[in-house]
Design a protein around this motif. Structure first.
Motif, PDB file in Angstrom:
ATOM      1  N   GLY A 111       0.776  -1.234   0.000  1.00 12.34           N
ATOM      2  CA  GLY A 111       0.000   0.000   0.000  1.00 12.34           C
ATOM      3  C   GLY A 111       0.803   1.277   0.000  1.00 12.34           C
ATOM      4  N   VAL A 112       2.094   1.202  -0.321  1.00 19.97           N
ATOM      5  CA  VAL A 112       2.953   2.392  -0.330  1.00 19.97           C
ATOM      6  C   VAL A 112       3.405   2.677  -1.754  1.00 19.97           C
ATOM      7  N   ARG A 113       3.292   3.922  -2.165  1.00 17.80           N
ATOM      8  CA  ARG A 113       3.717   4.345  -3.502  1.00 17.80           C
ATOM      9  C   ARG A 113       5.095   4.998  -3.419  1.00 17.80           C
ATOM     10  N   ALA A 152       2.877  12.900  -3.907  1.00 18.48           N
ATOM     11  CA  ALA A 152       2.657  12.421  -2.542  1.00 18.48           C
ATOM     12  C   ALA A 152       1.181  12.381  -2.183  1.00 18.48           C
ATOM     13  N   SER A 153       0.344  13.027  -2.976  1.00 15.13           N
ATOM     14  CA  SER A 153      -1.058  13.230  -2.619  1.00 15.13           C
ATOM     15  C   SER A 153      -1.961  12.126  -3.163  1.00 15.13           C
ATOM     16  N   PRO A 154      -3.203  12.075  -2.675  1.00 20.44           N
ATOM     17  CA  PRO A 154      -4.176  11.121  -3.216  1.00 20.44           C
ATOM     18  C   PRO A 154      -4.481  11.339  -4.696  1.00 20.44           C
ATOM     19  N   ASP A 155      -4.173  12.521  -5.231  1.00 16.09           N
ATOM     20  CA  ASP A 155      -4.380  12.761  -6.659  1.00 16.09           C
ATOM     21  C   ASP A 155      -3.521  11.837  -7.513  1.00 16.09           C
ATOM     22  N   ALA A 156      -2.444  11.314  -6.936  1.00 17.56           N
ATOM     23  CA  ALA A 156      -1.558  10.389  -7.651  1.00 17.56           C
ATOM     24  C   ALA A 156      -1.714   8.967  -7.128  1.00 17.56           C
ATOM     25  N   ALA A 157      -2.915   8.633  -6.683  1.00 15.56           N
ATOM     26  CA  ALA A 157      -3.163   7.347  -6.030  1.00 15.56           C
ATOM     27  C   ALA A 157      -2.867   6.144  -6.923  1.00 15.56           C
TER      28      ALA A 157
END
Length: 265
Positions: free
Chosen positions: A181-183, A230-235
């Motif tokens: 779960g880590v990008r 780093a944001s949810p926009d790049a989920a």
């Protein structure tokens, strides 16, 4: 200040954050709601950066972190988790860059080892220490700061090799961390107006002519890219290398200028 609040209540650790790209990134993420640990080997400058963020009404603390020392890295990660309750974002920004010797064969082993240790192995140490906490957060992200030097020749042998190594580490770590779960992503800046260029305005003006967009970068340009990744926009983005370089690597400006001169344009 940005009106985005993508990092509300997130704990963030940024290395090499006392000035330049690191400081701009700390401010950007704090403006979006993050709680930021500003780490650096220069505690005085780190505290000044943290204080400027607190003046904005955001939460920031300074902490000494030498990415060349495992114990120092682990202490910084532990402090971020203890202080903020979680660690959700790690930004690997610290680096070493020593000017090349005139001849490659005269490069000392110590210079090579130091630049690789701070730039590449330092990112490895920080990511290793942070990863279990990023997994536990349920929304963890690592963003590294690379360089166009890692993709094309701009000099600085050791620094460039280390930055190239970050491209590979980003891919392999992304593959390992994705099921947890880590990008993991990398921002690749071109020339950025930081303290490394202090007193060299003429050089920056000359360099800007090589950039298709007509200027060198500002720390805030890089901070915006880090905030996105780093944001949810790049989920649904991981393992990528994002060039934020004013078009430098995409367009051969020198060649185009030479052709225009040849054609009398």
């Amino acid at each position: 200040m940005t009106e985005l609040r993508r990092f509300e209540a997130c704990g963030v650790l940024i290395t090499g954050a006392a000035r330049g790209i690191g400081a701009a990134t700390a401010r950007r993420l704090a403006e979006e709601g993050a709680q930021v640990l500003v780490t650096d080997v220069d505690l005085g400058e780190a505290e000044r950066t943290a204080a400027s963020i607190r003046e904005l009404g955001a939460r920031a603390e300074a902490f000494v972190c030498d990415v060349g020392e495992r114990a120092s890295v682990e202490a910084a990660v532990a402090h971020a988790v203890d202080t903020f309750g979680s660690l959700d974002v790690l930004v690997n920004n610290a680096y070493g860059c020593t000017p090349d010797a005139p001849l490659f064969e005269d490069e000392p082993d110590e210079v090579w080892a130091r630049d690789l240790d701070l730039t590449l192995t330092g990112a490895y140490r920080c990511s290793r220490a942070a990863l279990p906490h990023l997994v536990a957060s349920g929304r963890g992200a690592i963003v590294g700061i690379g360089s166009v030097n890692g993709l094309q020749d701009f000099g600085n042998h050791a620094y460039s090799a280390a930055k190239a190594g970050l491209v590979s580490l980003t891919r392999t770590l992304a593959g390992h961390a994705a099921p947890r779960g880590v990008r993991v992503n990398l921002v690749v800046p071109g020339t950025v107006r930081t303290t490394a260029w202090e007193g060299r305005d003429v050089d920056l003006e000359l360099v800007s002519e090589l950039y298709p967009l007509g200027r060198v970068g500002e720390p805030e340009d890089i901070a915006a890219a880090v905030a996105f990744l780093a944001s949810p926009d790049a989920a649904w983005i991981t393992g990528t290398t994002l060039c934020v370089d004013g078009g430098l690597l995409a367009v051969n400006t020198g060649f185009r200028q030479a052709v225009r001169r040849r054609d009398g344009a």
